[in-house]
Design an enzyme around this catalytic site. Structure first.
Site, PDB file in Angstrom:
ATOM      1  N   ASP A   1       0.851  -1.186   0.000  1.00  0.00           N
ATOM      2  CA  ASP A   1       0.000   0.000   0.000  1.00  0.00           C
ATOM      3  C   ASP A   1       0.886   1.236   0.000  1.00  0.00           C
ATOM      4  O   ASP A   1       2.010   1.211   0.516  1.00  0.00           O
ATOM      5  CB  ASP A   1      -0.942   0.021   1.210  1.00  0.00           C
ATOM      6  CG  ASP A   1      -2.222   0.792   0.906  1.00  0.00           C
ATOM      7  OD1 ASP A   1      -3.267   0.148   0.664  1.00  0.00           O
ATOM      8  OD2 ASP A   1      -2.176   2.041   0.874  1.00  0.00           O
TER       9      ASP A   1
ATOM     10  N   LYS B   1      -0.677   2.847   7.319  1.00  0.00           N
ATOM     11  CA  LYS B   1      -1.432   1.593   7.286  1.00  0.00           C
ATOM     12  C   LYS B   1      -0.487   0.387   7.329  1.00  0.00           C
ATOM     13  O   LYS B   1      -0.673  -0.551   8.107  1.00  0.00           O
ATOM     14  CB  LYS B   1      -2.267   1.571   5.998  1.00  0.00           C
ATOM     15  CG  LYS B   1      -3.285   0.459   5.931  1.00  0.00           C
ATOM     16  CD  LYS B   1      -4.036   0.465   4.602  1.00  0.00           C
ATOM     17  CE  LYS B   1      -5.380   1.125   4.698  1.00  0.00           C
ATOM     18  NZ  LYS B   1      -6.212   0.955   3.490  1.00  0.00           N
TER      19      LYS B   1
ATOM     20  N   LEU C   1     -16.798 -10.395  -2.559  1.00  0.00           N
ATOM     21  CA  LEU C   1     -16.971 -10.490  -1.103  1.00  0.00           C
ATOM     22  C   LEU C   1     -17.803  -9.326  -0.568  1.00  0.00           C
ATOM     23  O   LEU C   1     -17.838  -8.250  -1.162  1.00  0.00           O
ATOM     24  CB  LEU C   1     -15.618 -10.549  -0.389  1.00  0.00           C
ATOM     25  CG  LEU C   1     -14.613  -9.407  -0.516  1.00  0.00           C
ATOM     26  CD1 LEU C   1     -14.978  -8.214   0.353  1.00  0.00           C
ATOM     27  CD2 LEU C   1     -13.235  -9.890  -0.149  1.00  0.00           C
TER      28      LEU C   1
ATOM     29  N   LYS D   1     -19.355  -8.214 -12.897  1.00  0.00           N
ATOM     30  CA  LYS D   1     -19.307  -7.576 -11.572  1.00  0.00           C
ATOM     31  C   LYS D   1     -20.319  -6.423 -11.481  1.00  0.00           C
ATOM     32  O   LYS D   1     -21.115  -6.329 -10.541  1.00  0.00           O
ATOM     33  CB  LYS D   1     -17.879  -7.080 -11.295  1.00  0.00           C
ATOM     34  CG  LYS D   1     -17.723  -6.262 -10.031  1.00  0.00           C
ATOM     35  CD  LYS D   1     -17.993  -7.068  -8.765  1.00  0.00           C
ATOM     36  CE  LYS D   1     -18.072  -6.148  -7.575  1.00  0.00           C
ATOM     37  NZ  LYS D   1     -18.402  -6.840  -6.342  1.00  0.00           N
TER      38      LYS D   1
ATOM     39  N   ASN E   1     -23.885  -6.262  -9.166  1.00  0.00           N
ATOM     40  CA  ASN E   1     -24.176  -5.229  -8.169  1.00  0.00           C
ATOM     41  C   ASN E   1     -25.411  -4.420  -8.540  1.00  0.00           C
ATOM     42  O   ASN E   1     -26.232  -4.079  -7.683  1.00  0.00           O
ATOM     43  CB  ASN E   1     -22.964  -4.300  -7.989  1.00  0.00           C
ATOM     44  CG  ASN E   1     -21.984  -4.868  -6.976  1.00  0.00           C
ATOM     45  OD1 ASN E   1     -22.223  -5.945  -6.429  1.00  0.00           O
ATOM     46  ND2 ASN E   1     -20.907  -4.175  -6.731  1.00  0.00           N
TER      47      ASN E   1
ATOM     48  N   LEU F   1     -33.972  -8.860  -0.289  1.00  0.00           N
ATOM     49  CA  LEU F   1     -35.377  -8.554  -0.505  1.00  0.00           C
ATOM     50  C   LEU F   1     -36.011  -8.125   0.812  1.00  0.00           C
ATOM     51  O   LEU F   1     -37.134  -8.482   1.122  1.00  0.00           O
ATOM     52  CB  LEU F   1     -36.063  -9.828  -1.048  1.00  0.00           C
ATOM     53  CG  LEU F   1     -37.184  -9.662  -2.074  1.00  0.00           C
ATOM     54  CD1 LEU F   1     -36.766  -8.781  -3.229  1.00  0.00           C
ATOM     55  CD2 LEU F   1     -37.629 -11.020  -2.605  1.00  0.00           C
TER      56      LEU F   1
ATOM     57  N   GLY G   1     -35.897  -1.479   3.879  1.00  0.00           N
ATOM     58  CA  GLY G   1     -35.149  -0.708   4.881  1.00  0.00           C
ATOM     59  C   GLY G   1     -34.788   0.657   4.330  1.00  0.00           C
ATOM     60  O   GLY G   1     -35.446   1.162   3.422  1.00  0.00           O
TER      61      GLY G   1
ATOM     62  N   CYS H   1     -19.937   0.083  -2.602  1.00  0.00           N
ATOM     63  CA  CYS H   1     -20.064  -0.513  -3.944  1.00  0.00           C
ATOM     64  C   CYS H   1     -21.336  -0.131  -4.701  1.00  0.00           C
ATOM     65  O   CYS H   1     -21.247   0.427  -5.795  1.00  0.00           O
ATOM     66  CB  CYS H   1     -19.960  -2.028  -3.835  1.00  0.00           C
ATOM     67  SG  CYS H   1     -18.308  -2.551  -3.329  1.00  0.00           S
TER      68      CYS H   1
ATOM     69  N   LYS I   1     -21.795   3.593  -6.142  1.00  0.00           N
ATOM     70  CA  LYS I   1     -20.812   3.976  -7.171  1.00  0.00           C
ATOM     71  C   LYS I   1     -20.906   3.061  -8.398  1.00  0.00           C
ATOM     72  O   LYS I   1     -20.754   3.510  -9.523  1.00  0.00           O
ATOM     73  CB  LYS I   1     -19.399   4.013  -6.589  1.00  0.00           C
ATOM     74  CG  LYS I   1     -18.670   2.696  -6.530  1.00  0.00           C
ATOM     75  CD  LYS I   1     -17.207   2.880  -6.154  1.00  0.00           C
ATOM     76  CE  LYS I   1     -16.510   1.548  -5.885  1.00  0.00           C
ATOM     77  NZ  LYS I   1     -16.407   0.642  -7.023  1.00  0.00           N
TER      78      LYS I   1
END
Ligand code: NAD
Length: 438
Positions: free
Chosen positions: A30, A35, A153, A207, A211, A253, A256, A263, A266
């Protein structure tokens, strides 16, 4: 195998430590020195259940290492994973790919022998082609292969999701690279995970499509909840009744607040941007984005009605502010839309979250952090259950709240309104007939 993860965030750290645990030698790189230094001291920068133990174990047995030196780490590795951020461009809808291209340039300068370069970040279709062009500037085509291997994930369940994924998608037409990657994932495949080899562009789109579809499911049930409130129907009956149909499935489903997180917001915007570039109208996803953006306003109106349109000086408490349970991630959480809006109207907002106070709210004078659930429930006019942490699932409200009873707005439908009413609370949920009373 010798692996190098570039970007040690949620995806890079979790997948890096899991690959190490499967027996590979992994270096997580990184650019954030703080970090990397913290990780070397055993301090984990993110909240993710089970991550700390796994990092400590694999760091101790030397299969996992941390570095800020991208150049050396790439040189020593066989497979390089790009796991950097792809946030929304400032003032736009498309993905900001500057971190990806920056890393590609650096990798291009560090190739000393054949490398498989795998992009795990979520990127628009054709980004793999662009990465290839960048690396070709300094290297021959025979020295590297660019592959797409999107990550599915979920934060809060990341380790389990990585070890037992529904599928591993690998986008490459290169037979040699595919064979090596399939071998890398063989411990997961042997436990039943499906391995899907597609073209690179297809993997990139899978991907975003996944999403966008999940965001659509959430938005669909949220809109139906609005109808249930007006027709004497309980939304949970609808979720169960629909979800039992195997073609639909019950997950994602549950009604809320607006969907949030690092994710869905965006990625739905980015796929629209890509489609626009290719002159294609993804009208369903466009209306999902609009509906979700309206959802926080809709819930703010509900809050206002619950307080008889008198928000000024009202003490409003949020239980949970992260976009979902088991994560400290605040990115695009609906609390970031609701809390400032309530503050602006003069409410005194407090919140409790199991992952601690949030820097995002420090700039607001009327917002403060409660140290525990008890403080979050004491002397409040309205309590909002915003995030479905286990900590909030069996609260004995009666034992905490003495004197005047607050209104409880349960945005996760955790409690039974019958039982809450028996205890003397004015209790409201989402998509329940009881809401008609307001
Ligand atoms: P993150 O912001 O948590 O981590 C990214 C890391 O990359 C940061 O630590 C940053 O310092 C580092 N970085 C940036 N440029 C670098 C450089 N030049 N050299 C070294 N390090 C650099 O991001 P994340 O949540 O892990 O997401 C990464 C990607 O994975 C994104 O595209 C995201 O959409 C995707 N994704 C995320 C999730 C999730 O749940 N967070 C799930 C699936 C896919």
């Amino acid at each position: 195998m010798k692996l190098c993860m570039i970007g040690t965030g949620y995806v890079g750290l979790v997948s890096g430590v899991c690959f190490a645990d499967l027996g590979n030698n992994v270096v997580c790189v990184d650019r954030d020195k703080e970090k990397i230094n913290s990780l070397k001291k055993g301090l984990i920068p993110i909240y993710e259940p089970g991550l700390e133990e796994l990092v400590l174990k694999n760091y101790k047995n030397k299969r996992l290492n941390f570095s800020t030196n991208l150049h050396d780490s790439v040189k020593k590795s066989d497979i390089i994973f790009i796991c950097v951020g792809t946030p929304t461009k400032k003032g736009g809808r498309g993905a900001d790919l500057s971190q990806i291209y920056n890393v590609a340039k650096q990798i291009g300068k560090s190739i000393n022998k054949f490398k498989i370069i795998i992009n795990k970040s979520t990127v628009p279709v054709t980004t793999g082609d662009e990465i290839e062009k960048i690396i070709l500037k300094k290297n021959k085509k025979s020295k590297f292969s660019i592959v797409s291997n999107p990550e599915f994930l979920r934060e809060g369940e990341a380790i389990r999701d990585f070890i037992y994924p529904d599928r591993v998608v690998v986008g490459t037409n290169d037979i040699k690279s595919n064979k090596i990657i399939k071998n890398l994932y063989s411990p997961l495949i042997s436990k039943g995970t499906l391995y899907l080899n597609t073209s690179r562009r297809a993997a990139e789109l899978i991907k975003y499509a996944s999403n966008a579809f999940l965001a659509t499911k959430i938005t669909f049930i949220n809109e139906l909840a609005n109808l249930c409130e007006k027709t004497n129907i309980n939304i949970e009956d609808i979720s169960i009744g629909m979800g039992l149909d195997k073609r639909i499935g019950g997950r994602f489903l549950r009604a809320g607040p607006a969907y949030g997180g690092s994710c869905f917001p965006k990625d739905t915007k980015a796929i629209i941007n890509t489609a626009d570039r290719f002159k294609t109208n993804l009208s369903v996803i466009k209306s999902v984005i609009k509906s979700n953006e309206n959802r926080s306003n809709l819930l703010l109106n509900r809050i206002s009605k619950l307080l008889n349109n008198r928000i000024k000086n009202k003490k409003i408490s949020f239980l949970g502010v992260t976009f979902k349970a088991n994560t400290d991630d605040m990115r695009d959480s609906s609390s970031l839309a609701m809390i400032p809006a309530l503050c602006k109207k003069g409410a005194k907002v407090s919140y409790y979250d199991p992952t601690g106070s949030k820097s995002e709210f420090k700039k607001y004078k009327n917002v403060y952090f409660n140290q525990n659930i008890k403080d979050a429930l004491t002397k409040k006019d309205l309590i909002i259950i915003h995030t479905e942490w286990n900590d909030f699932k069996s609260i004995n409200f009666k034992s905490y709240i003495k004197g005047k009873k607050p209104i409880i707005f349960d945005m996760r439908n955790i409690y039974s309104h019958v039982k809450m009413k028996q205890q003397g609370f004015k209790y409201f949920g989402i998509g329940r007939w009881i809401n008609k009373l307001i």
